[in-house]
Design a protein around this motif. Structure first.
Motif, PDB file in Angstrom:
ATOM      1  N   GLY A   1       1.130  -0.725   0.100  1.00 41.57           N
ATOM      2  CA  GLY A   1      -0.016  -0.114   0.233  1.00 41.57           C
ATOM      3  C   GLY A   1       1.090   1.319  -0.287  1.00 41.57           C
ATOM      4  N   TYR A   2       0.003   2.210   0.603  1.00 38.57           N
ATOM      5  CA  TYR A   2       0.772   3.322   0.056  1.00 38.57           C
ATOM      6  C   TYR A   2       0.105   4.471   1.041  1.00 38.57           C
ATOM      7  CZ  TYR A   2       1.786   2.605  -4.914  1.00 38.57           C
ATOM      8  OH  TYR A   2       2.067   1.870  -5.997  1.00 38.57           O
ATOM      9  N   ASN A   3       1.245   5.337   1.827  1.00 36.46           N
ATOM     10  CA  ASN A   3       0.877   6.566   3.155  1.00 36.46           C
ATOM     11  C   ASN A   3       0.262   7.167   1.398  1.00 36.46           C
ATOM     12  OD1 ASN A   3       0.277   8.010   4.392  1.00 36.46           O
ATOM     13  ND2 ASN A   3       3.078   8.588   5.137  1.00 36.46           N
ATOM     14  N   TYR A   4      -1.252   7.270   1.960  1.00 36.32           N
ATOM     15  CA  TYR A   4      -1.792   8.371   1.053  1.00 36.32           C
ATOM     16  C   TYR A   4      -3.197   8.788   1.897  1.00 36.32           C
ATOM     17  CZ  TYR A   4      -0.794   7.383  -4.060  1.00 36.32           C
ATOM     18  OH  TYR A   4      -0.012   6.494  -4.619  1.00 36.32           O
ATOM     19  N   ARG A   5      -2.736   8.900   3.585  1.00 40.10           N
ATOM     20  CA  ARG A   5      -3.688   9.455   4.262  1.00 40.10           C
ATOM     21  C   ARG A   5      -4.218  11.270   3.881  1.00 40.10           C
ATOM     22  NH1 ARG A   5      -0.732   5.692   6.971  1.00 40.10           N
ATOM     23  NH2 ARG A   5       0.362   7.714   7.493  1.00 40.10           N
ATOM     24  N   ILE A   6      -5.190  10.942   3.990  1.00 34.60           N
ATOM     25  CA  ILE A   6      -5.490  12.851   4.202  1.00 34.60           C
ATOM     26  C   ILE A   6      -5.640  13.345   5.431  1.00 34.60           C
ATOM     27  CG2 ILE A   6      -8.289  12.667   4.689  1.00 34.60           C
ATOM     28  CD1 ILE A   6      -8.247  15.099   2.898  1.00 34.60           C
ATOM     29  N   THR A   7      -5.319  14.533   6.129  1.00 33.48           N
ATOM     30  CA  THR A   7      -4.691  14.587   7.054  1.00 33.48           C
ATOM     31  C   THR A   7      -5.702  15.284   8.107  1.00 33.48           C
ATOM     32  OG1 THR A   7      -4.232  17.248   6.899  1.00 33.48           O
ATOM     33  CG2 THR A   7      -2.631  15.646   6.995  1.00 33.48           C
ATOM     34  N   ASP A   8      -5.725  15.070   8.889  1.00 30.98           N
ATOM     35  CA  ASP A   8      -7.192  15.888   9.543  1.00 30.98           C
ATOM     36  C   ASP A   8      -6.912  16.906   9.715  1.00 30.98           C
ATOM     37  OD1 ASP A   8      -6.977  12.819  10.749  1.00 30.98           O
ATOM     38  OD2 ASP A   8      -5.963  13.638  12.542  1.00 30.98           O
ATOM     39  N   ILE A   9      -6.081  17.868   9.585  1.00 31.61           N
ATOM     40  CA  ILE A   9      -6.239  19.243   8.767  1.00 31.61           C
ATOM     41  C   ILE A   9      -6.924  19.651   8.328  1.00 31.61           C
ATOM     42  CG2 ILE A   9      -5.290  21.836   8.633  1.00 31.61           C
ATOM     43  CD1 ILE A   9      -2.419  20.575  11.622  1.00 31.61           C
ATOM     44  N   GLN A  10      -6.441  18.928   7.521  1.00 30.18           N
ATOM     45  CA  GLN A  10      -7.502  18.730   5.892  1.00 30.18           C
ATOM     46  C   GLN A  10      -8.794  18.735   5.896  1.00 30.18           C
ATOM     47  OE1 GLN A  10      -4.480  16.485   3.946  1.00 30.18           O
ATOM     48  NE2 GLN A  10      -3.842  18.616   2.308  1.00 30.18           N
ATOM     49  N   CYS A  11      -9.016  17.098   7.124  1.00 28.37           N
ATOM     50  CA  CYS A  11     -10.236  16.985   7.137  1.00 28.37           C
ATOM     51  C   CYS A  11     -11.284  18.293   7.284  1.00 28.37           C
ATOM     52  CB  CYS A  11     -10.385  15.617   7.767  1.00 28.37           C
ATOM     53  SG  CYS A  11      -9.599  14.494   6.577  1.00 28.37           S
ATOM     54  N   ALA A  12     -10.632  18.901   8.478  1.00 28.52           N
ATOM     55  CA  ALA A  12     -11.578  19.625   8.978  1.00 28.52           C
ATOM     56  C   ALA A  12     -11.836  21.216   8.974  1.00 28.52           C
ATOM     57  CB  ALA A  12     -10.846  20.273  10.373  1.00 28.52           C
ATOM     58  N   LEU A  13     -10.552  21.800   7.758  1.00 28.33           N
ATOM     59  CA  LEU A  13     -11.080  22.354   6.631  1.00 28.33           C
ATOM     60  C   LEU A  13     -12.150  22.043   5.682  1.00 28.33           C
ATOM     61  CD1 LEU A  13     -10.588  24.895   5.466  1.00 28.33           C
ATOM     62  CD2 LEU A  13      -8.598  23.797   3.984  1.00 28.33           C
ATOM     63  N   ALA A  14     -11.723  19.934   5.441  1.00 31.74           N
ATOM     64  CA  ALA A  14     -12.908  20.055   4.334  1.00 31.74           C
ATOM     65  C   ALA A  14     -14.289  20.167   4.668  1.00 31.74           C
ATOM     66  CB  ALA A  14     -12.951  18.523   4.267  1.00 31.74           C
ATOM     67  N   ASN A  15     -14.559  19.677   6.467  1.00 27.01           N
ATOM     68  CA  ASN A  15     -15.854  19.644   6.876  1.00 27.01           C
ATOM     69  C   ASN A  15     -16.762  20.909   7.456  1.00 27.01           C
ATOM     70  OD1 ASN A  15     -16.909  17.247   7.527  1.00 27.01           O
ATOM     71  ND2 ASN A  15     -16.049  17.534   9.429  1.00 27.01           N
ATOM     72  N   SER A  16     -15.829  21.837   7.566  1.00 23.88           N
ATOM     73  CA  SER A  16     -16.203  23.300   7.573  1.00 23.88           C
ATOM     74  C   SER A  16     -17.180  23.719   6.620  1.00 23.88           C
ATOM     75  CB  SER A  16     -15.265  23.967   8.361  1.00 23.88           C
ATOM     76  OG  SER A  16     -14.688  24.589   6.731  1.00 23.88           O
ATOM     77  N   GLN A  17     -16.001  23.239   5.331  1.00 24.23           N
ATOM     78  CA  GLN A  17     -16.944  23.428   3.797  1.00 24.23           C
ATOM     79  C   GLN A  17     -18.846  23.315   3.363  1.00 24.23           C
ATOM     80  OE1 GLN A  17     -14.116  24.236   0.545  1.00 24.23           O
ATOM     81  NE2 GLN A  17     -12.811  25.108   1.701  1.00 24.23           N
ATOM     82  N   PHE A  18     -18.631  22.491   4.063  1.00 23.22           N
ATOM     83  CA  PHE A  18     -19.930  21.189   3.715  1.00 23.22           C
ATOM     84  C   PHE A  18     -20.935  22.419   4.350  1.00 23.22           C
ATOM     85  CE2 PHE A  18     -17.480  17.311   4.071  1.00 23.22           C
ATOM     86  CZ  PHE A  18     -18.093  16.698   2.507  1.00 23.22           C
TER      87      PHE A  18
END
Length: 220
Positions: A65-82
């Motif tokens: 496999g790969y290290n394809y994990r999105i970071t928690d900080i990026q997820c928080a930013l994306a979550n706020s835009q919903f």
């Protein structure tokens, strides 16, 4: 029609921007588990999937496999835009509508087909879902021989236009490995020869948009 998976991009210019990263949507449970392994070095700690279990610390690498994990900080930013995705979508459609109207009959460019704006003043998710996403707003230069000159002219005026996209079959990898050549996809090649993407983002101000249009009208 059933598909195995759908892919979303969280690139900075997209509707849900997280700086980078993306999301894969699937109803296929087997594929879901494979993707989970693939994104994280092929490693799992799920007790139901382990072949052995030494304790709470134990993990297994079950595939490459790969290290394809999105970071928690990026997820928080994306979550706020919903929370504002509908408002941003409506705003992009209003910007597109204004471009359509201001560039109608332009001497130099053709605007894309009007997709309708009858639901611009609603926040009903069922209706906003029918709106065009307008990730990009693309025009086509009437004379492809002027496309490069117009691109450079607009950039010189501070209008950061872009070209989307170089046809995939004309990329060196595909030409060298699969024998693709100019003329294989004439419609895509014709569109590419004339396309210019104008600034499109929900925070684009009216006077900024008017400046973009004025620059196009004053070309040549």
């Amino acid at each position: 029609e059933y598909i195995d998976a759908a892919i979303l991009s969280f690139h900075p210019v997209k509707h849900i921007a997280a700086g980078e990263g993306g999301m894969i949507l699937t109803n296929d449970e087997e594929l879901f588990h494979k993707l989970q392994l693939f994104r994280s070095h092929g490693i799992t700690k799920d007790p139901e999937l382990l072949e052995d279990n030494h304790g709470g610390w134990y993990y297994e690498m079950q595939s490459l496999g790969y290290n394809y994990r999105i970071t928690d900080i990026q997820c928080a930013l994306a979550n706020s835009q919903f929370k504002r995705i509908d408002d941003n979508l409506i705003r992009r459609n209003k910007i597109a509508n204004a471009y359509d109207e201001m560039l109608a009959g332009s001497e130099f460019v053709d605007v894309p087909p009007n997709v309708g704006y009858e639901v611009l003043n609603t926040k009903d998710p069922a209706k906003t879902a029918d709106l065009h996403s307008y990730h990009l707003y693309t025009v086509t230069v009437k004379d492809p021989g002027l496309r490069k000159e117009m691109y450079e002219y607009l950039r010189s005026k501070g209008v950061l236009v872009q070209i989307h996209y170089v046809p995939v079959h004309l990329q060196p990898y595909y030409k060298k490995n699969f024998g693709y050549k100019p003329g294989d996809c004439p419609i895509a090649e014709d569109f590419y020869s004339r396309e210019i993407s104008l600034p499109m983002f929900h925070a684009l101000k009216e006077d900024e948009q008017e400046y973009v249009v004025d620059c196009i009208k004053n070309f040549k």
